[in-house]
Scaffold this active site. Sequence first.
Site, PDB file in Angstrom:
ATOM      1  N   SER A 141       0.120   2.697   5.769  1.00  0.00           N
ATOM      2  CA  SER A 141      -1.156   3.408   5.882  1.00  0.00           C
ATOM      3  C   SER A 141      -1.375   4.199   7.175  1.00  0.00           C
TER       4      SER A 141
ATOM      5  N   TYR B 264       2.463  10.567   5.492  1.00  0.00           N
ATOM      6  CA  TYR B 264       1.564   9.590   4.864  1.00  0.00           C
ATOM      7  C   TYR B 264       0.781  10.227   3.721  1.00  0.00           C
TER       8      TYR B 264
ATOM      9  N   THR C  38       7.399   2.573  -0.211  1.00  0.00           N
ATOM     10  CA  THR C  38       6.261   1.731  -0.613  1.00  0.00           C
ATOM     11  C   THR C  38       5.219   2.530  -1.400  1.00  0.00           C
TER      12      THR C  38
ATOM     13  N   LEU D   7       3.145  -8.984   3.065  1.00  0.00           N
ATOM     14  CA  LEU D   7       2.901  -9.396   4.457  1.00  0.00           C
ATOM     15  C   LEU D   7       3.799  -8.625   5.427  1.00  0.00           C
TER      16      LEU D   7
ATOM     17  N   ALA E 133      -1.930  -1.825  -1.742  1.00  0.00           N
ATOM     18  CA  ALA E 133      -0.749  -1.994  -0.886  1.00  0.00           C
ATOM     19  C   ALA E 133      -0.167  -0.627  -0.553  1.00  0.00           C
ATOM     20  N   ALA E 134       0.044  -0.405   0.724  1.00  0.00           N
ATOM     21  CA  ALA E 134       0.603   0.880   1.153  1.00  0.00           C
ATOM     22  C   ALA E 134       1.012   0.798   2.609  1.00  0.00           C
TER      23      ALA E 134
ATOM     24  N   LYS F 229       0.858   9.566  -0.369  1.00  0.00           N
ATOM     25  CA  LYS F 229      -0.316   9.134  -1.150  1.00  0.00           C
ATOM     26  C   LYS F 229      -0.608  10.169  -2.254  1.00  0.00           C
TER      27      LYS F 229
ATOM     28  N   ILE G 141       6.195  -4.740  -3.466  1.00  0.00           N
ATOM     29  CA  ILE G 141       6.060  -3.908  -4.677  1.00  0.00           C
ATOM     30  C   ILE G 141       7.331  -3.085  -4.955  1.00  0.00           C
TER      31      ILE G 141
ATOM     32  N   THR H 109      -6.726   8.109  -0.614  1.00  0.00           N
ATOM     33  CA  THR H 109      -7.337   8.602   0.620  1.00  0.00           C
ATOM     34  C   THR H 109      -7.768  10.062   0.487  1.00  0.00           C
ATOM     35  N   ASP H 110      -8.731  10.458   1.311  1.00  0.00           N
ATOM     36  CA  ASP H 110      -9.147  11.873   1.321  1.00  0.00           C
ATOM     37  C   ASP H 110      -8.094  12.759   1.989  1.00  0.00           C
ATOM     38  N   GLU H 111      -7.108  12.124   2.656  1.00  0.00           N
ATOM     39  CA  GLU H 111      -6.127  12.927   3.398  1.00  0.00           C
ATOM     40  C   GLU H 111      -5.239  13.752   2.471  1.00  0.00           C
TER      41      GLU H 111
ATOM     42  N   ASN I 297     -12.107   7.881   6.221  1.00  0.00           N
ATOM     43  CA  ASN I 297     -11.669   6.871   7.205  1.00  0.00           C
ATOM     44  C   ASN I 297     -12.576   5.650   7.211  1.00  0.00           C
ATOM     45  N   ASN I 298     -11.981   4.483   7.082  1.00  0.00           N
ATOM     46  CA  ASN I 298     -12.738   3.222   7.156  1.00  0.00           C
ATOM     47  C   ASN I 298     -12.706   2.677   8.581  1.00  0.00           C
TER      48      ASN I 298
HETATM   49  P1  NAD Z   1      -3.281  -1.750   5.823  1.00  0.00           P
HETATM   50  O1  NAD Z   1      -2.084  -1.084   6.428  1.00  0.00           O
HETATM   51  O2  NAD Z   1      -4.245  -2.452   6.698  1.00  0.00           O
HETATM   52  O3  NAD Z   1      -2.794  -2.828   4.738  1.00  0.00           O
HETATM   53  C1  NAD Z   1      -1.772  -2.564   3.827  1.00  0.00           C
HETATM   54  C2  NAD Z   1      -1.414  -3.876   3.134  1.00  0.00           C
HETATM   55  O4  NAD Z   1      -0.382  -3.597   2.176  1.00  0.00           O
HETATM   56  C3  NAD Z   1      -0.861  -4.952   4.081  1.00  0.00           C
HETATM   57  O5  NAD Z   1      -1.416  -6.203   3.769  1.00  0.00           O
HETATM   58  C4  NAD Z   1       0.634  -4.941   3.811  1.00  0.00           C
HETATM   59  O6  NAD Z   1       1.252  -6.211   4.025  1.00  0.00           O
HETATM   60  C5  NAD Z   1       0.667  -4.539   2.341  1.00  0.00           C
HETATM   61  N1  NAD Z   1       1.930  -3.877   1.988  1.00  0.00           N
HETATM   62  C6  NAD Z   1       2.521  -2.842   2.635  1.00  0.00           C
HETATM   63  N2  NAD Z   1       3.693  -2.530   2.035  1.00  0.00           N
HETATM   64  C7  NAD Z   1       3.825  -3.377   0.987  1.00  0.00           C
HETATM   65  C8  NAD Z   1       4.810  -3.541  -0.017  1.00  0.00           C
HETATM   66  N3  NAD Z   1       5.918  -2.783  -0.046  1.00  0.00           N
HETATM   67  N4  NAD Z   1       4.618  -4.495  -0.969  1.00  0.00           N
HETATM   68  C9  NAD Z   1       3.503  -5.269  -0.956  1.00  0.00           C
HETATM   69  N5  NAD Z   1       2.560  -5.178  -0.001  1.00  0.00           N
HETATM   70  C10 NAD Z   1       2.720  -4.237   0.953  1.00  0.00           C
HETATM   71  O7  NAD Z   1      -3.975  -0.625   4.942  1.00  0.00           O
HETATM   72  P2  NAD Z   1      -5.536  -0.341   4.690  1.00  0.00           P
HETATM   73  O8  NAD Z   1      -6.049   0.474   5.803  1.00  0.00           O
HETATM   74  O9  NAD Z   1      -6.196  -1.617   4.340  1.00  0.00           O
HETATM   75  O10 NAD Z   1      -5.434   0.601   3.410  1.00  0.00           O
HETATM   76  C11 NAD Z   1      -5.403   0.044   2.094  1.00  0.00           C
HETATM   77  C12 NAD Z   1      -5.307   1.167   1.086  1.00  0.00           C
HETATM   78  O11 NAD Z   1      -6.437   2.017   1.211  1.00  0.00           O
HETATM   79  C13 NAD Z   1      -4.081   2.053   1.264  1.00  0.00           C
HETATM   80  O12 NAD Z   1      -3.581   2.386  -0.005  1.00  0.00           O
HETATM   81  C14 NAD Z   1      -4.609   3.285   1.983  1.00  0.00           C
HETATM   82  O13 NAD Z   1      -3.854   4.423   1.669  1.00  0.00           O
HETATM   83  C15 NAD Z   1      -6.017   3.365   1.408  1.00  0.00           C
HETATM   84  N6  NAD Z   1      -7.027   3.990   2.302  1.00  0.00           N
HETATM   85  C16 NAD Z   1      -7.155   3.578   3.586  1.00  0.00           C
HETATM   86  C17 NAD Z   1      -8.143   4.158   4.391  1.00  0.00           C
HETATM   87  C18 NAD Z   1      -8.366   3.702   5.820  1.00  0.00           C
HETATM   88  O14 NAD Z   1      -9.195   4.303   6.526  1.00  0.00           O
HETATM   89  N7  NAD Z   1      -7.714   2.658   6.292  1.00  0.00           N
HETATM   90  C19 NAD Z   1      -8.970   5.160   3.876  1.00  0.00           C
HETATM   91  C20 NAD Z   1      -8.798   5.568   2.540  1.00  0.00           C
HETATM   92  C21 NAD Z   1      -7.819   4.962   1.763  1.00  0.00           C
HETATM   93  P1  TYD Z   2      -6.475   7.335  12.745  1.00  0.00           P
HETATM   94  O1  TYD Z   2      -7.331   6.149  13.025  1.00  0.00           O
HETATM   95  O2  TYD Z   2      -4.996   7.213  12.966  1.00  0.00           O
HETATM   96  O3  TYD Z   2      -6.791   7.802  11.258  1.00  0.00           O
HETATM   97  P2  TYD Z   2      -6.307   9.145  10.468  1.00  0.00           P
HETATM   98  O4  TYD Z   2      -5.258   9.822  11.234  1.00  0.00           O
HETATM   99  O5  TYD Z   2      -5.773   8.549   9.207  1.00  0.00           O
HETATM  100  O6  TYD Z   2      -7.549   9.960  10.278  1.00  0.00           O
HETATM  101  O7  TYD Z   2      -6.972   8.541  13.638  1.00  0.00           O
HETATM  102  C1  TYD Z   2      -8.308   9.002  13.577  1.00  0.00           C
HETATM  103  C2  TYD Z   2      -8.425  10.205  14.479  1.00  0.00           C
HETATM  104  O8  TYD Z   2      -8.212   9.772  15.836  1.00  0.00           O
HETATM  105  C3  TYD Z   2      -7.357  11.254  14.201  1.00  0.00           C
HETATM  106  O9  TYD Z   2      -7.932  12.554  14.413  1.00  0.00           O
HETATM  107  C4  TYD Z   2      -6.296  11.005  15.251  1.00  0.00           C
HETATM  108  C5  TYD Z   2      -7.109  10.472  16.435  1.00  0.00           C
HETATM  109  N1  TYD Z   2      -6.374   9.506  17.301  1.00  0.00           N
HETATM  110  C6  TYD Z   2      -6.293   9.729  18.677  1.00  0.00           C
HETATM  111  O10 TYD Z   2      -6.837  10.708  19.210  1.00  0.00           O
HETATM  112  N2  TYD Z   2      -5.605   8.817  19.442  1.00  0.00           N
HETATM  113  C7  TYD Z   2      -4.983   7.729  18.903  1.00  0.00           C
HETATM  114  O11 TYD Z   2      -4.345   6.946  19.646  1.00  0.00           O
HETATM  115  C8  TYD Z   2      -5.101   7.509  17.490  1.00  0.00           C
HETATM  116  C9  TYD Z   2      -4.437   6.323  16.851  1.00  0.00           C
HETATM  117  C10 TYD Z   2      -5.810   8.420  16.722  1.00  0.00           C
END
Ligand code: NAD
Ligand code: TYD
Length: 350
Positions: free
Chosen positions: A87, A157, A102, A37, A84-85, A161, A62, A132-134, A186-187
């Site tokens: 992110s 980041y 983390t 949390l 958990a990450a 990963k 973790i 992630t694809d990053e 990206n989700n």
């Molecule tokens: P988020 O930041 O919304 O959630 C991360 C969760 O992990 C939170 O609930 C946080 O409390 C928990 N957490 C963080 N550090 C922790 C620790 N040390 N111990 C236990 N819990 C911890 O992240 P998200 O966007 O839901 O992403 C989830 C996973 O999917 C990540 O591994 C991320 O790299 C991967 N991912 C995300 C995206 C995206 O677009 N958001 C895309 C591809 C992959």
């Molecule tokens: P983001 O949602 O942070 O995802 P990621 O960097 O992991 O792809 O950003 C998506 C795209 O939007 C990225 O090219 C950065 C851009 N961006 C802005 O232009 N302004 C902002 O305030 C943020 C958060 C992102």
Amino acid sequence: MSKTIIITGGAGFIGSHVVRLFVTKYPSYKIVNLDALTYAGNLENLRDIEQSPNYYFEKVNILDADSLNEVFQTHQPDGVIHLAAESHVDRSILSPLDFVYTNVIGTVNLLNAAKQFWKNDFNGKRFYHVSTDEVYGALGETGFFTETTKYDPHSPYSASKASSDHFVRAYHDTYDLPVVISNCSNNYGPNHFPEKLIPLFINNIIQQKPLPVYGDGLYTRDWLFVKDHATAIDLVFHKGKNGDTYNIGGFNEWKNIDLVKLLCQLMDKKLGRQPGESEKLITYIQDRPGHDRRYAIDATKINKELGWYPSVTFEEGLAQTIDWYFENQEWLKHVTSGAYKQYYERQYSK
Ligand code: NAD
Ligand code: TYD
């Protein structure tokens, strides 16, 4: 068949959708949400399922190896789905070490806990690492990331990963730990923390605050609805091949500025504002350092091998997302109070 699965990061954005899917789709499974949390974790995301008899919550970091071992002893899991990450790329630029702790050390702690608890008898066990694809770096105007694209991370980041992915593969190659990895684009969707582009801009449009577009706004991302990521995770967890990697993507590339303009149009309609009103909020600001120009996933493997394809179009997914933020203004208020304000100040008042 009954199973016990620990899902880490289940209180976060994607994790909460994965927990909900597993708790409701598999009533015979015991689902343990393990989450520290942090600012990004929010149990409000799971209010609708928290009373389910097959749902358990453990507030554990973790980084705390002893507590991880205890949770494994208490719940006796057959599987781990690790989300958990830390992110957010911009936060990783501000404090890279949090990401090393983390994402790298936390992942290795979890690998150790699984390996130790399963005592090298890995029959019927699975460690699923969500990535992630990053990690693949940046594409030019053409081409796609496949499962064999060379890793080339640019942000703290994505470097953290990438490192965690390497450790997961190393545990497979060295100790035979049964692992599977997916790398997703990206989700977007409900419960997305408003530090990322889409929820940040929805929130700012509602409040008529500037929409901070980095650089020239021509950066490209491949957007996937979060519930489609959750169904892909379900498939990979149950049917993915041991030791394999699956790329997951939306077949849905957008340049940031085009996406922001679409969002402005949809929000103007929703808010009853004049067409073009929200676009006036667009403000180009200093670029993110190390900003990857384009991401695009080739999801042929998961499509062909596991039959997965996104179920909603971007227009449908975006409309559902906007509706969710309108219906959940209290959620938005809670997560944007307190520490969020300090982060926002630090990030955008440069
Ligand atoms: P988020 O930041 O919304 O959630 C991360 C969760 O992990 C939170 O609930 C946080 O409390 C928990 N957490 C963080 N550090 C922790 C620790 N040390 N111990 C236990 N819990 C911890 O992240 P998200 O966007 O839901 O992403 C989830 C996973 O999917 C990540 O591994 C991320 O790299 C991967 N991912 C995300 C995206 C995206 O677009 N958001 C895309 C591809 C992959
Ligand atoms: P983001 O949602 O942070 O995802 P990621 O960097 O992991 O792809 O950003 C998506 C795209 O939007 C990225 O090219 C950065 C851009 N961006 C802005 O232009 N302004 C902002 O305030 C943020 C958060 C992102």
